[in-house]
Enzyme design. Structure first.
Site, PDB file in Angstrom:
ATOM      1  N   GLY A   1      -0.023  -8.950  11.101  1.00  0.00           N
ATOM      2  CA  GLY A   1      -0.587 -10.281  10.862  1.00  0.00           C
ATOM      3  C   GLY A   1      -2.104 -10.277  10.955  1.00  0.00           C
ATOM      4  N   GLN A   2      -2.708 -11.440  10.741  1.00  0.00           N
ATOM      5  CA  GLN A   2      -4.182 -11.549  10.777  1.00  0.00           C
ATOM      6  C   GLN A   2      -4.748 -11.070  12.115  1.00  0.00           C
ATOM      7  OE1 GLN A   2      -7.073 -15.150   9.853  1.00  0.00           O
ATOM      8  NE2 GLN A   2      -6.309 -15.407  11.927  1.00  0.00           N
ATOM      9  N   ASP A   3      -4.298 -11.669  13.220  1.00  0.00           N
ATOM     10  CA  ASP A   3      -4.888 -11.348  14.526  1.00  0.00           C
ATOM     11  C   ASP A   3      -4.529  -9.927  14.948  1.00  0.00           C
ATOM     12  OD1 ASP A   3      -5.618 -13.951  14.378  1.00  0.00           O
ATOM     13  OD2 ASP A   3      -4.682 -14.586  16.257  1.00  0.00           O
TER      14      ASP A   3
ATOM     15  N   ALA B   1       3.328 -11.631  17.713  1.00  0.00           N
ATOM     16  CA  ALA B   1       4.391 -11.864  16.726  1.00  0.00           C
ATOM     17  C   ALA B   1       4.934 -13.273  16.890  1.00  0.00           C
ATOM     18  CB  ALA B   1       5.513 -10.846  16.917  1.00  0.00           C
ATOM     19  N   ALA B   2       5.051 -13.989  15.789  1.00  0.00           N
ATOM     20  CA  ALA B   2       5.593 -15.347  15.852  1.00  0.00           C
ATOM     21  C   ALA B   2       5.889 -15.858  14.459  1.00  0.00           C
ATOM     22  CB  ALA B   2       4.574 -16.282  16.514  1.00  0.00           C
TER      23      ALA B   2
ATOM     24  N   SER C   1       4.609 -18.356  12.620  1.00  0.00           N
ATOM     25  CA  SER C   1       3.327 -18.968  12.969  1.00  0.00           C
ATOM     26  C   SER C   1       2.922 -20.138  12.081  1.00  0.00           C
ATOM     27  CB  SER C   1       2.235 -17.892  12.905  1.00  0.00           C
ATOM     28  OG  SER C   1       2.113 -17.427  11.578  1.00  0.00           O
TER      29      SER C   1
ATOM     30  N   GLU D   1      -1.821 -26.317  18.741  1.00  0.00           N
ATOM     31  CA  GLU D   1      -0.738 -27.186  18.230  1.00  0.00           C
ATOM     32  C   GLU D   1       0.138 -27.693  19.378  1.00  0.00           C
ATOM     33  OE1 GLU D   1      -0.090 -28.343  15.118  1.00  0.00           O
ATOM     34  OE2 GLU D   1      -1.841 -27.349  14.272  1.00  0.00           O
TER      35      GLU D   1
ATOM     36  N   LYS E   1       5.986 -22.987  21.329  1.00  0.00           N
ATOM     37  CA  LYS E   1       4.832 -22.384  22.007  1.00  0.00           C
ATOM     38  C   LYS E   1       4.599 -23.000  23.392  1.00  0.00           C
ATOM     39  CE  LYS E   1       3.127 -19.349  18.952  1.00  0.00           C
ATOM     40  NZ  LYS E   1       2.703 -17.971  19.228  1.00  0.00           N
TER      41      LYS E   1
ATOM     42  N   HIS F   1      -8.094 -20.215  13.926  1.00  0.00           N
ATOM     43  CA  HIS F   1      -9.093 -19.200  13.583  1.00  0.00           C
ATOM     44  C   HIS F   1      -8.664 -18.530  12.282  1.00  0.00           C
ATOM     45  CE1 HIS F   1      -6.262 -17.820  16.634  1.00  0.00           C
ATOM     46  NE2 HIS F   1      -6.246 -16.654  15.999  1.00  0.00           N
TER      47      HIS F   1
ATOM     48  N   ARG G   1      -6.454 -14.164   6.542  1.00  0.00           N
ATOM     49  CA  ARG G   1      -5.525 -15.252   6.869  1.00  0.00           C
ATOM     50  C   ARG G   1      -4.381 -15.292   5.851  1.00  0.00           C
ATOM     51  NH1 ARG G   1      -3.382 -18.504  10.726  1.00  0.00           N
ATOM     52  NH2 ARG G   1      -4.423 -20.504  10.947  1.00  0.00           N
TER      53      ARG G   1
HETATM   54  P1  NAP Z   1       0.373 -14.234  11.298  1.00  0.00           P
HETATM   55  O1  NAP Z   1      -0.700 -13.682  10.425  1.00  0.00           O
HETATM   56  O2  NAP Z   1       1.382 -15.143  10.713  1.00  0.00           O
HETATM   57  O3  NAP Z   1       1.122 -12.999  12.004  1.00  0.00           O
HETATM   58  C1  NAP Z   1       2.309 -13.141  12.720  1.00  0.00           C
HETATM   59  C2  NAP Z   1       3.012 -11.808  12.783  1.00  0.00           C
HETATM   60  O4  NAP Z   1       4.245 -11.973  13.521  1.00  0.00           O
HETATM   61  C3  NAP Z   1       3.393 -11.260  11.420  1.00  0.00           C
HETATM   62  O5  NAP Z   1       2.962  -9.921  11.326  1.00  0.00           O
HETATM   63  C4  NAP Z   1       4.922 -11.326  11.423  1.00  0.00           C
HETATM   64  O6  NAP Z   1       5.561 -10.266  10.769  1.00  0.00           O
HETATM   65  C5  NAP Z   1       5.257 -11.198  12.907  1.00  0.00           C
HETATM   66  N1  NAP Z   1       6.621 -11.691  13.190  1.00  0.00           N
HETATM   67  C6  NAP Z   1       7.147 -12.876  12.844  1.00  0.00           C
HETATM   68  N2  NAP Z   1       8.421 -12.957  13.261  1.00  0.00           N
HETATM   69  C7  NAP Z   1       8.714 -11.794  13.888  1.00  0.00           C
HETATM   70  C8  NAP Z   1       9.887 -11.274  14.522  1.00  0.00           C
HETATM   71  N3  NAP Z   1      11.000 -11.982  14.616  1.00  0.00           N
HETATM   72  N4  NAP Z   1       9.829 -10.025  15.066  1.00  0.00           N
HETATM   73  C9  NAP Z   1       8.688  -9.303  14.983  1.00  0.00           C
HETATM   74  N5  NAP Z   1       7.539  -9.732  14.374  1.00  0.00           N
HETATM   75  C10 NAP Z   1       7.564 -10.973  13.839  1.00  0.00           C
HETATM   76  O7  NAP Z   1      -0.284 -15.003  12.539  1.00  0.00           O
HETATM   77  P2  NAP Z   1      -1.733 -14.844  13.188  1.00  0.00           P
HETATM   78  O8  NAP Z   1      -2.638 -15.840  12.573  1.00  0.00           O
HETATM   79  O9  NAP Z   1      -2.112 -13.423  13.226  1.00  0.00           O
HETATM   80  O10 NAP Z   1      -1.458 -15.367  14.660  1.00  0.00           O
HETATM   81  C11 NAP Z   1      -1.100 -14.473  15.715  1.00  0.00           C
HETATM   82  C12 NAP Z   1      -0.453 -15.262  16.837  1.00  0.00           C
HETATM   83  O11 NAP Z   1      -1.370 -16.251  17.318  1.00  0.00           O
HETATM   84  C13 NAP Z   1       0.804 -16.015  16.425  1.00  0.00           C
HETATM   85  O12 NAP Z   1       1.671 -16.004  17.541  1.00  0.00           O
HETATM   86  C14 NAP Z   1       0.307 -17.436  16.185  1.00  0.00           C
HETATM   87  O13 NAP Z   1       1.334 -18.368  16.387  1.00  0.00           O
HETATM   88  C15 NAP Z   1      -0.782 -17.536  17.234  1.00  0.00           C
HETATM   89  N6  NAP Z   1      -1.871 -18.455  16.923  1.00  0.00           N
HETATM   90  C16 NAP Z   1      -2.577 -18.335  15.762  1.00  0.00           C
HETATM   91  C17 NAP Z   1      -3.611 -19.199  15.504  1.00  0.00           C
HETATM   92  C18 NAP Z   1      -4.438 -19.081  14.234  1.00  0.00           C
HETATM   93  O14 NAP Z   1      -5.187 -20.011  13.930  1.00  0.00           O
HETATM   94  N7  NAP Z   1      -4.376 -17.975  13.515  1.00  0.00           N
HETATM   95  C19 NAP Z   1      -3.965 -20.192  16.440  1.00  0.00           C
HETATM   96  C20 NAP Z   1      -3.258 -20.243  17.628  1.00  0.00           C
HETATM   97  C21 NAP Z   1      -2.231 -19.380  17.876  1.00  0.00           C
HETATM   98  P3  NAP Z   1       5.679 -10.193   9.171  1.00  0.00           P
HETATM   99  O15 NAP Z   1       4.375  -9.551   8.759  1.00  0.00           O
HETATM  100  O16 NAP Z   1       6.868  -9.335   8.992  1.00  0.00           O
HETATM  101  O17 NAP Z   1       5.844 -11.587   8.671  1.00  0.00           O
END
Ligand code: NAP
Length: 342
Positions: free
Chosen positions: A12-14, A82-83, A85, A128, A154, A180, A185
């Site tokens: 994922g992004q982060d 992982a989430a 998201s 959120e 969450k 972020h 993204r």
């Molecule tokens: P993202 O790009 O959607 O990445 C989430 C990752 O989780 C993806 O690689 C996804 O895998 C993996 N995943 C989903 N379901 C899974 C499962 N059942 N088992 C294993 N892996 C799984 O999200 P992000 O923006 O990087 O955010 C990272 C974390 O921070 C998330 O928990 C998100 O909720 C939290 N967060 C993000 C933000 C933001 O603004 N970006 C703000 C607050 C909190 P796939 O590649 O296979 O889909």
């Protein structure tokens, strides 16, 4: 000896930015992904780190998978990113969302409870969780009022992390990160959608963008700076939860206006409510229309952080403002699409 870190959601992004950051700090980085016939390694490749990471097939909703992996690797730090998201999808997939975002976390906490090594654990909490509780700036003491299955999943895991820290002395904490963004993204997220689709209009690959509520306000920062805050949290001896954000909030409409300004697309907004639209003044064509399909059953209207605890204890502050973020995202998209601003 090199420190070992496990990042869940490395694709994922982060996950990708954090992996790059930890590699620079000389960590051995293990990244977990869920099994898929077609792995999306794009982000890792873009950051030039794909070959430097040890990939682990781990399903976070399976206790045995989590327990076995953690006890085999025995990392120093775990970052649980992982989430499911995407807030919008959580309304259609609430059970999947809670399974992944809450039971997944519990699987880690239960594993850590029975692991002898003192492993630091980071949980990805989110703005959120506050829903529509207040329009004022939000800090760690603001009550939660989640407005989506995503927010609820969450909040539950946030409280679980706090409980395991207090009740079982686990070395765990949550970062309450406000939105972020970055060139990496996911395409369903509104900032990336706006930037990418406006660049596609410049390239004449698209005519119009369909969007939901443009009056929602968000506190947007630059993702690579936010993963630094995650690491700083895990370096504290006495773990605590932290709000991470810029302290500024803008409407989606403002984000569109600023992106158009950067891309030199002259625009004019007309109409009201569902009939509101945005014209390209160069050719008088509609380039953005409001589509009810993108409205959520319950929206979060405004989110603004007050990251003073992070500033004081972590010595963390954001560096890239909204204009800087838009520039980064546009430049990357223009390059990807091979299109120039006229
Ligand atoms: P993202 O790009 O959607 O990445 C989430 C990752 O989780 C993806 O690689 C996804 O895998 C993996 N995943 C989903 N379901 C899974 C499962 N059942 N088992 C294993 N892996 C799984 O999200 P992000 O923006 O990087 O955010 C990272 C974390 O921070 C998330 O928990 C998100 O909720 C939290 N967060 C993000 C933000 C933001 O603004 N970006 C703000 C607050 C909190 P796939 O590649 O296979 O889909």
């Amino acid at each position: 000896m090199k420190k070992k870190a496990i990042i869940t959601g490395i694709m994922g992004q982060d996950g990708a930015y954090l992996a790059k950051f930890l590699l620079k700090k000389n960590y051995d980085v293990y990244g977990t992904y869920r099994r898929n016939s077609n792995l999306d390694i794009n982000r890792l490749k873009k950051l030039n780190i794909y070959n430097k990471i040890k990939l682990l097939d781990l399903e976070i909703t399976e206790f045995a998978s989590v327990n076995h992996t953690i006890k085999r690797i025995l990392p120093d730090e775990i970052y649980n990113l992982a989430a499911m998201s995407f807030v919008g999808s959580s309304f259609n997939q609430p059970i999947y969302t809670l399974n992944t975002n809450t039971i997944g976390v519990l699987n880690f906490l239960e594993t850590l409870k029975s692991t002898k090594k003192n492993i630091s654990f980071y949980q990805a909490s989110t703005s959120e969780m506050f829903g529509n509780f207040t329009n004022n700036a939000i800090d760690e003491n603001t009550p939660f009022d989640p407005a989506s299955p995503y927010g609820i999943s969450k909040v539950t895991s946030h409280f679980l992390v706090k409980l395991y820290r207090k009740a079982f002395n686990l070395n765990c904490c949550s970062g309450i990160l406000f939105n972020h963004e970055s060139p990496l993204r996911g395409e369903e997220f509104v900032t990336k959608k706006i930037v990418k689709q406006l660049c596609e209009i410049l390239k004449k690959k698209r005519n119009v963008i369909k969007i939901g509520n443009v009056y929602s306000k968000r506190d947007w920062g630059y993702a690579p700076e936010y993963v630094e805050a995650m690491w700083k949290m895990l370096q504290l001896k006495k773990k605590n939860d932290f709000v991470i954000g810029t302290g500024k909030t803008y409407t989606i409409k403002y984000f569109i206006n600023e992106t158009c300004r950067y891309l030199k697309i002259p625009i004019k907004w007309k109409g009201k409510g569902l009939n509101e639209y945005c014209l390209n003044k160069k050719n008088n064509k509609k380039i953005i229309v409001i589509d009810k399909k993108y409205y959520r059953p319950l929206d979060v209207y405004s989110l603004k952080s007050k990251p003073s605890r992070a500033k004081k204890i972590l010595k963390w502050s954001y560096r890239t403002n909204l204009k800087g973020l838009i520039k980064q995202m546009c430049d990357s998209e223009l390059k990807e699409l091979n299109v120039k601003i006229k």
